[in-house]
Design a protein around this motif. Structure first.
Motif, PDB file in Angstrom:
ATOM      1  N   GLY A  45     -24.480  21.929 -34.890  1.00 36.28           N
ATOM      2  CA  GLY A  45     -25.141  20.596 -34.997  1.00 36.28           C
ATOM      3  C   GLY A  45     -24.316  19.346 -35.608  1.00 36.28           C
ATOM      4  N   THR A  46     -24.568  18.355 -35.128  1.00 36.31           N
ATOM      5  CA  THR A  46     -23.911  17.111 -35.501  1.00 36.31           C
ATOM      6  C   THR A  46     -23.672  17.068 -36.977  1.00 36.31           C
ATOM      7  N   THR A  47     -24.467  17.289 -37.806  1.00 34.15           N
ATOM      8  CA  THR A  47     -24.122  16.904 -39.417  1.00 34.15           C
ATOM      9  C   THR A  47     -23.138  17.725 -39.931  1.00 34.15           C
ATOM     10  N   THR A  48     -23.178  19.131 -39.632  1.00 38.73           N
ATOM     11  CA  THR A  48     -22.252  19.985 -39.838  1.00 38.73           C
ATOM     12  C   THR A  48     -20.719  19.718 -39.130  1.00 38.73           C
ATOM     13  N   ILE A  49     -20.859  19.241 -38.059  1.00 39.22           N
ATOM     14  CA  ILE A  49     -19.692  18.858 -37.109  1.00 39.22           C
ATOM     15  C   ILE A  49     -18.885  17.573 -38.223  1.00 39.22           C
ATOM     16  N   THR A  50     -19.816  16.746 -38.630  1.00 41.77           N
ATOM     17  CA  THR A  50     -19.357  15.399 -39.258  1.00 41.77           C
ATOM     18  C   THR A  50     -18.849  15.899 -40.613  1.00 41.77           C
ATOM     19  N   GLU A  51     -19.509  16.786 -41.135  1.00 44.46           N
ATOM     20  CA  GLU A  51     -19.022  17.439 -42.780  1.00 44.46           C
ATOM     21  C   GLU A  51     -17.785  18.015 -42.624  1.00 44.46           C
ATOM     22  N   LEU A  52     -17.636  18.753 -41.645  1.00 45.55           N
ATOM     23  CA  LEU A  52     -16.262  19.574 -41.375  1.00 45.55           C
ATOM     24  C   LEU A  52     -15.029  18.887 -41.096  1.00 45.55           C
ATOM     25  N   VAL A  53     -15.418  17.609 -40.289  1.00 51.21           N
ATOM     26  CA  VAL A  53     -14.296  16.752 -39.845  1.00 51.21           C
ATOM     27  C   VAL A  53     -13.822  15.813 -41.185  1.00 51.21           C
ATOM     28  N   VAL A  54     -14.830  15.281 -42.125  1.00 52.98           N
ATOM     29  CA  VAL A  54     -14.502  14.910 -43.299  1.00 52.98           C
ATOM     30  C   VAL A  54     -13.922  15.788 -44.408  1.00 52.98           C
ATOM     31  N   LEU A  55     -14.160  16.765 -44.227  1.00 51.66           N
ATOM     32  CA  LEU A  55     -13.768  17.947 -45.360  1.00 51.66           C
ATOM     33  C   LEU A  55     -12.131  18.197 -44.992  1.00 51.66           C
ATOM     34  N   TYR A  67     -14.941  27.914 -38.963  1.00 57.69           N
ATOM     35  CA  TYR A  67     -13.564  28.161 -39.300  1.00 57.69           C
ATOM     36  C   TYR A  67     -12.689  27.752 -38.041  1.00 57.69           C
ATOM     37  N   ASP A  68     -13.176  28.241 -36.786  1.00 59.10           N
ATOM     38  CA  ASP A  68     -12.610  27.951 -35.657  1.00 59.10           C
ATOM     39  C   ASP A  68     -12.299  26.359 -35.442  1.00 59.10           C
ATOM     40  N   PHE A  69     -13.068  26.007 -35.679  1.00 54.66           N
ATOM     41  CA  PHE A  69     -13.314  24.324 -35.517  1.00 54.66           C
ATOM     42  C   PHE A  69     -12.254  23.714 -36.507  1.00 54.66           C
ATOM     43  N   CYS A  70     -12.356  24.274 -37.775  1.00 54.83           N
ATOM     44  CA  CYS A  70     -11.312  23.622 -38.752  1.00 54.83           C
ATOM     45  C   CYS A  70      -9.982  24.040 -38.224  1.00 54.83           C
ATOM     46  N   ARG A  71      -9.506  25.089 -37.855  1.00 55.21           N
ATOM     47  CA  ARG A  71      -8.256  25.469 -37.407  1.00 55.21           C
ATOM     48  C   ARG A  71      -7.849  24.560 -36.047  1.00 55.21           C
ATOM     49  N   ARG A  72      -8.810  24.285 -35.459  1.00 56.54           N
ATOM     50  CA  ARG A  72      -8.804  23.413 -34.181  1.00 56.54           C
ATOM     51  C   ARG A  72      -8.396  21.725 -34.847  1.00 56.54           C
ATOM     52  N   HIS A 127     -21.866  21.433 -30.683  1.00 57.24           N
ATOM     53  CA  HIS A 127     -23.198  20.812 -31.227  1.00 57.24           C
ATOM     54  C   HIS A 127     -24.372  21.951 -31.210  1.00 57.24           C
ATOM     55  N   THR A 128     -24.173  22.874 -30.094  1.00 56.48           N
ATOM     56  CA  THR A 128     -25.322  23.908 -30.026  1.00 56.48           C
ATOM     57  C   THR A 128     -24.973  24.812 -31.212  1.00 56.48           C
ATOM     58  N   ALA A 129     -23.848  25.375 -31.602  1.00 53.19           N
ATOM     59  CA  ALA A 129     -23.651  26.122 -32.842  1.00 53.19           C
ATOM     60  C   ALA A 129     -24.042  25.866 -34.201  1.00 53.19           C
TER      61      ALA A 129
END
Length: 202
Positions: free
Chosen positions: A169-179, A143-148, A165-167
């Motif tokens: 991981g790369t895959t979830t980061i990528t998925e959220l950016v695309v979402l 949520y915090d990343f999406c808000r950012r 990345h620690t919290a």
């Protein structure tokens, strides 16, 4: 300042509903993919079509321009059904975008999907108001990343990226950016073409 040449002119419906009987071959094929794909095969939390058979929400926009609408709906299908995001995290992220973009249709549709994914009314209200918190670390980080990403100053520096990345991981980061990018695109299309919640659903 309003253009004097258009002052007093009522804006017609920006994108009229498309009657299934009047579709081109490309439009007919796209409509079949939307209705016959995963969106239409499971539980329907909101209607994909009106009683007359026209598509609702962003899908009617896609149908008007199938050359762009077809790949756009495929991306949306991947975001909804082919990522590793939990149902709750996915809907938290989508509703974060809906709140930030003031998208009535996405808020209406995904509040229903979110409830089915396990979000309760207090959480849905918090998401709509931009103040969601969760005891689950992954949910809160997502949520915090999406808000950012939805802020004007959305740059992710090395320190922020290392924590993400620690919290999650790369895959979830990528998925959220695309979402976030996909649902921001939908929200802007809905706004430009003045597409809201179906009248009977207000």
């Amino acid at each position: 300042m309003p253009d004097p040449a258009t002052a007093g002119i009522l804006c017609p419906m920006r994108l009229p509903d498309l009657d299934p009987a009047d579709l081109t071959d490309a439009q007919r094929a796209l409509r079949a993919r939307i209705i016959g794909g995963p969106r239409g095969s499971g539980t329907q939390h909101f209607p994909l079509t009106t009683p007359d058979g026209a598509l609702t929400g962003p899908f009617q926009v896609m149908l008007h321009e199938p050359a762009l609408g077809a790949p756009l709906q495929e991306l949306g299908s991947a975001v909804r059904y082919a990522t590793g995001l939990s149902d709750r995290v996915r809907e938290i992220a989508i509703l974060a975008v809906a709140a930030a973009t003031d998208s009535a249709f996405e808020q209406w549709a995904h509040a229903r999907i979110g409830r089915a994914a396990g979000l309760h009314d207090t959480e849905l209200a918090a998401l709509a108001e931009g103040r969601f918190t969760s005891d689950d670390a992954i949910e809160q980080t997502a949520y915090d990343f999406c808000r950012r990403l939805l802020q004007d100053t959305s740059h992710v520096d090395d320190e922020v990226y290392a924590r993400l990345h620690t919290a999650i991981g790369t895959t979830t980061i990528t998925e959220l950016v695309v979402l976030v990018g996909y649902y921001r695109t939908l929200a802007q299309l809905l706004d430009v073409f003045d597409v809201g919640v179906p009248d009977e659903q207000h």
